[in-house]
Design a protein around this motif. Structure first.
Motif, short mmCIF file in Angstrom:
data_model
loop_
_atom_site.label_atom_id
_atom_site.label_comp_id
_atom_site.label_asym_id
_atom_site.label_seq_id
_atom_site.Cartn_x
_atom_site.Cartn_y
_atom_site.Cartn_z
N ASP A 328 0.80 -1.33 -0.01
CA ASP A 328 0.05 -0.20 0.04
C ASP A 328 0.89 1.39 -0.03
O ASP A 328 0.42 2.31 -0.62
N ILE A 329 2.09 1.25 0.57
CA ILE A 329 2.78 2.51 0.73
C ILE A 329 2.93 2.82 -0.69
O ILE A 329 3.14 4.22 -0.97
N PRO A 330 3.84 2.07 -1.41
CA PRO A 330 3.93 2.67 -2.84
C PRO A 330 2.74 2.84 -3.73
O PRO A 330 2.96 3.82 -4.51
N ARG A 331 1.60 2.18 -3.43
CA ARG A 331 0.51 2.74 -4.37
C ARG A 331 0.21 3.86 -3.78
O ARG A 331 -0.22 4.74 -4.70
N PHE A 332 0.09 4.21 -2.53
CA PHE A 332 -0.26 5.78 -2.22
C PHE A 332 0.75 6.79 -2.62
O PHE A 332 0.39 7.91 -2.99
N MET A 333 2.05 6.49 -2.57
CA MET A 333 3.06 7.46 -3.03
C MET A 333 2.63 7.46 -4.63
O MET A 333 2.74 8.75 -5.03
N SER A 334 2.18 6.55 -5.46
CA SER A 334 1.89 6.80 -6.65
C SER A 334 0.84 7.77 -6.93
O SER A 334 0.93 8.70 -7.72
N LEU A 335 -0.03 7.84 -6.17
CA LEU A 335 -1.22 8.70 -6.01
C LEU A 335 -0.80 10.13 -5.85
O LEU A 335 -1.15 11.09 -6.55
N TYR A 336 0.13 10.26 -4.90
CA TYR A 336 0.86 11.60 -4.42
C TYR A 336 1.42 11.93 -5.86
O TYR A 336 1.21 13.14 -6.13
N LEU A 337 2.27 11.13 -6.43
CA LEU A 337 3.11 11.81 -7.43
C LEU A 337 2.38 12.02 -8.68
O LEU A 337 2.59 13.06 -9.63
N ASN A 338 1.22 11.42 -8.79
CA ASN A 338 0.23 11.93 -10.01
C ASN A 338 -0.53 13.23 -9.37
O ASN A 338 -1.70 13.60 -10.31
N GLY A 339 -0.47 13.53 -8.27
CA GLY A 339 -1.31 14.67 -7.96
C GLY A 339 -2.69 14.48 -7.29
O GLY A 339 -3.46 15.37 -7.07
N ARG A 340 -2.92 13.22 -7.01
CA ARG A 340 -4.26 12.87 -6.40
C ARG A 340 -4.26 12.52 -4.98
O ARG A 340 -5.54 12.55 -4.60
N LEU A 341 -3.29 12.89 -4.30
CA LEU A 341 -2.95 12.57 -2.95
C LEU A 341 -2.18 13.83 -2.42
O LEU A 341 -0.88 13.25 -2.01
N PRO A 342 -2.53 14.86 -2.19
CA PRO A 342 -1.60 15.89 -1.90
C PRO A 342 -1.16 15.88 -0.57
O PRO A 342 -1.35 16.64 0.26
N VAL A 343 -0.32 14.85 -0.05
CA VAL A 343 0.11 14.77 1.15
C VAL A 343 0.66 15.82 1.89
O VAL A 343 0.92 16.27 2.96
N ASN A 344 1.51 16.55 0.90
CA ASN A 344 2.37 17.64 1.44
C ASN A 344 1.80 18.78 2.00
O ASN A 344 2.20 19.42 2.82
N ARG A 345 0.33 18.74 1.75
CA ARG A 345 -0.35 19.67 2.53
C ARG A 345 -0.63 19.60 3.90
O ARG A 345 -1.19 20.63 4.82
N LEU A 346 -0.40 18.42 4.28
CA LEU A 346 -0.47 18.25 5.58
C LEU A 346 0.69 18.54 6.66
O LEU A 346 0.54 18.62 8.00
N LEU A 347 1.81 18.84 5.93
CA LEU A 347 3.02 19.37 6.72
C LEU A 347 2.78 20.75 7.32
O LEU A 347 2.52 21.76 6.59
N SER A 348 2.93 20.77 8.41
CA SER A 348 2.65 22.08 9.09
C SER A 348 4.17 22.95 9.43
O SER A 348 4.15 23.94 9.45
N GLY A 349 5.21 22.10 9.51
CA GLY A 349 6.64 22.51 9.42
C GLY A 349 7.56 21.63 10.11
O GLY A 349 7.17 20.39 10.39
N THR A 350 8.95 21.98 10.07
CA THR A 350 9.84 20.91 10.40
C THR A 350 10.80 21.80 11.45
O THR A 350 10.77 22.99 11.65
N GLY A 351 11.59 20.96 12.20
CA GLY A 351 12.43 21.54 13.20
C GLY A 351 13.49 20.36 13.80
O GLY A 351 13.27 19.18 13.19
N PRO A 352 14.48 20.82 14.37
CA PRO A 352 15.64 20.03 14.90
C PRO A 352 15.11 19.14 16.28
O PRO A 352 14.01 19.48 16.66
N LEU A 353 15.89 18.05 16.27
CA LEU A 353 15.52 17.17 17.54
C LEU A 353 15.52 17.85 18.86
O LEU A 353 14.55 17.67 19.90
#
Length: 375
Positions: A328-353
């Protein structure tokens, strides 16, 4: 080898976490990988409510423990017996190792892997080992077989999915829990069909992933419900057709009226009895109520049995989105790369440990969807 890791020494820890420092950043010793294990250089690790629930005591676990279960990384050293991974391979981790040979695995239900659940419950890797050692003699437990809040981790090969897709490591990390659980609940547990209606109660990273999954599945109406207006706004941007504040006293009547009796599938992702009760009440006759939210172990729900019979209602639990991770992870990644699952919109931010405790305050306060620690 000597590495830096965030160690939870005891639980529960009271808020605010930025002041009380539940996670201490320590230099610890990490063993080399044993048979069928892999040394992974962690690239990115997402903060999830499953980690938070260990810190605040909602889900008691052994301590000390190195938390973190949603991550991406790069293979540093395959252990003995690992022949299908090499140094430099990009990977995503699953928060449940799947042995591949128990009855559940052979039945296609990897999320119910018996040895995997036993190892996670014991705080060990799949083979029963613990690979962290503190300078004071303590041997921290592993969280969900991953322990991603560290520069490196030794992980069972059965917890690792190799990825070929051209995707950033920060985005890739989200597929290990939020996306796998949220999208998987829609497509594997509920099996949403084209034109059906879906409601999601609780819009954290997993809940918003379910919104994405419902949209990608062709649901005709996608209802988003949460206590926070900003999350409802984001859900609308991600494709939700209807949004409701969970605090609205008339919400059940409004949803049932608008959806002509309720939705085909109502998914509870908040991990609370109130949220599940709401999801159940907005499910139509003959519909399905699913829950992937992990409420406190002592929580109880009350369901009139006559509803289940007279209305042919069904209730489903969903663990890990009913996923087989290598499938399933490769399937879902393919949807993301095809623009059908914009997972990047879930990201609020990044930071260090070093900022992880303050980041958990933001998660606890509902101010972030997914904050990712980068290394």
């Amino acid at each position: 080898m000597r590495i830096r890791a965030a160690v939870l020494r005891r639980s529960p820890i009271q808020r605010p976490f930025g002041a009380n420092k539940p996670l201490s950043i320590e230099t610890v010793e990490l063993d080399p990988p044993g048979p069928n294990e892999v040394l992974i250089k962690i690239a990115a690790a997402g903060l999830c409510h499953s980690d938070l629930s260990v810190i605040n005591g909602d889900r008691p676990r052994q301590t000390p423990m190195v938390l973190g279960h949603e991550c991406s990384g790069v293979v540093e050293e395959p252990g003995p017996g690992v022949t299908d991974l090499k140094r430099g391979d990009r990977v995503v981790m699953s928060f449940l190792p799947t042995c591949g040979h128990c009855l559940s695995c052979m039945d296609g239900r990897a999320q119910m892997c018996e040895p995997g659940h036993a190892a996670n419950g014991a705080g060990t890797l799949l083979g029963g080992e613990r690979r962290f050692h503190c300078d004071d003699g303590a041997e921290p437990y592993h969280h969900s077989g991953v322990s991603a809040f560290a520069e490196y981790a030794v992980i069972s090969r059965r917890s690792i999915v190799k990825i070929e897709e051209d995707i950033s490591m920060v985005d890739a990390a989200l597929f290990g829990c939020a996306v796998m659980t949220g999208v998987g609940t829609v497509v594997n547990t509920c099996k949403v069909k084209l034109g059906e209606t879906v409601a999601v109660v609780g819009l954290g990273g997993v809940g918003l992933s379910s919104i994405l999954g419902a949209v990608a599945s062709g649901a005709s109406r996608v209802v988003a419900i949460d206590l926070a207006q900003d999350k409802l706004d984001l859900a609308r941007e991600l494709g939700a057709t209807d949004t409701y504040l969970a605090s609205d006293p008339d919400i059940v009547e409004q949803v049932r009226s608008s959806l002509k009796g309720g939705v085909d599938h109502a998914i509870e992702m908040a991990g609370s009895v109130k949220a599940f009760d709401l999801a159940y009440k907005i499910t139509k006759r003959g519909g399905k109520t699913a829950t992937a939210g992990l409420a406190a172990p002592g929580s109880q729900i009350v369901i009139p049995p006559v509803h289940l019979v007279g209305e042919e209602r069904s209730i489903h639990g969903s663990y890990m989105g009913g996923c087989v991770p290598p499938r399933d992870i490769p399937r879902f990644m393919s949807l993301y790369l095809n623009g059908r699952l914009p997972v990047n919109r879930l990201l609020s931010g990044t930071g260090p440990l070093d900022g992880i405790n303050e980041a958990f305050d933001l998660l606890d306060q509902g101010k972030v969807v997914r904050h990712v620690i980068t290394f």
